[in-house]
Design a protein around this motif. Structure first.
Motif, PDB file in Angstrom:
ATOM      1  N   ASP A   1      31.656 -10.253  36.104  1.00 62.07           N
ATOM      2  CA  ASP A   1      32.412 -10.148  35.408  1.00 62.07           C
ATOM      3  C   ASP A   1      34.551  -9.185  35.858  1.00 62.07           C
ATOM      4  OD1 ASP A   1      34.170 -11.795  32.867  1.00 62.07           O
ATOM      5  OD2 ASP A   1      33.641  -9.768  31.580  1.00 62.07           O
ATOM      6  N   ARG A   2      34.444  -8.660  35.814  1.00 58.47           N
ATOM      7  CA  ARG A   2      35.413  -7.855  36.416  1.00 58.47           C
ATOM      8  C   ARG A   2      35.897  -7.564  37.564  1.00 58.47           C
ATOM      9  NH1 ARG A   2      33.559  -1.629  36.237  1.00 58.47           N
ATOM     10  NH2 ARG A   2      31.616  -2.269  36.878  1.00 58.47           N
TER      11      ARG A   2
ATOM     12  N   ASP B   1      28.219  -7.926  34.825  1.00 56.40           N
ATOM     13  CA  ASP B   1      29.318  -6.920  34.552  1.00 56.40           C
ATOM     14  C   ASP B   1      30.396  -6.923  35.359  1.00 56.40           C
ATOM     15  OD1 ASP B   1      30.746  -4.893  33.047  1.00 56.40           O
ATOM     16  OD2 ASP B   1      30.412  -3.672  33.700  1.00 56.40           O
TER      17      ASP B   1
END
Length: 145
Positions: free
Chosen positions: A67-68, A64
């Protein structure tokens, strides 16, 4: 820290390296239904299961964050040379689990050193994961007696 394209690439590469290490951890063999948990004493069965679940969460957290940060999480290659582990006892594996935690702690410490001026959310996540590995090591050392 002024974030540049190269700084961002360093952060993403570092996170992907940690992601691969988490995915290839020996703890992936310790999940529910594994022969190790069924052979383990009650004292270590629950902590091992909790470590497996926490490891799965760390994988999700890292993916995550990658991705961020604008990167693409790169799934690690699962290593087949550890197939022999299916025939070993938890007592034999305990030193390997302890060593795996020590290596994970070192990886996270190195990543934190490399990214000490990195994005605060990344540093915070890595500190959280490092703390989990340190607690896991204490639990394993206690269980190994």
């Amino acid at each position: 820290m002024v974030e540049t394209k190269s700084t961002s690439a360093v952060v993403i590469d570092t996170l992907n390296a940690l992601l691969e290490a988490e995915e290839n951890s020996i703890f992936r063999f310790m999940g529910e239904g594994s022969p190790y948990l069924s052979r383990a004493t009650a004292e270590i069965r629950r902590p091992l299961n909790d470590m497996v679940i926490a490891g799965q969460q760390r994988v999700l957290d890292l993916a995550d964050m990658i991705d961020r940060m604008g990167g693409i999480p790169k799934p690690g290659s699962i290593q087949s040379e550890e197939q022999y582990l299916a025939f070993l006892t938890i007592k034999f594996l305990m030193p390997k689990l302890i060593e795996a935690q020590k290596v994970a702690i070192e990886r996270y410490e190195n990543a934190l050193t490399a990214l000490k001026n990195g994005p605060a959310e990344v540093v915070e996540l890595l500190k959280k994961h490092l703390s989990e590995h340190e607690r896991n090591l204490k639990t394993l050392l206690h269980a190994a007696g």
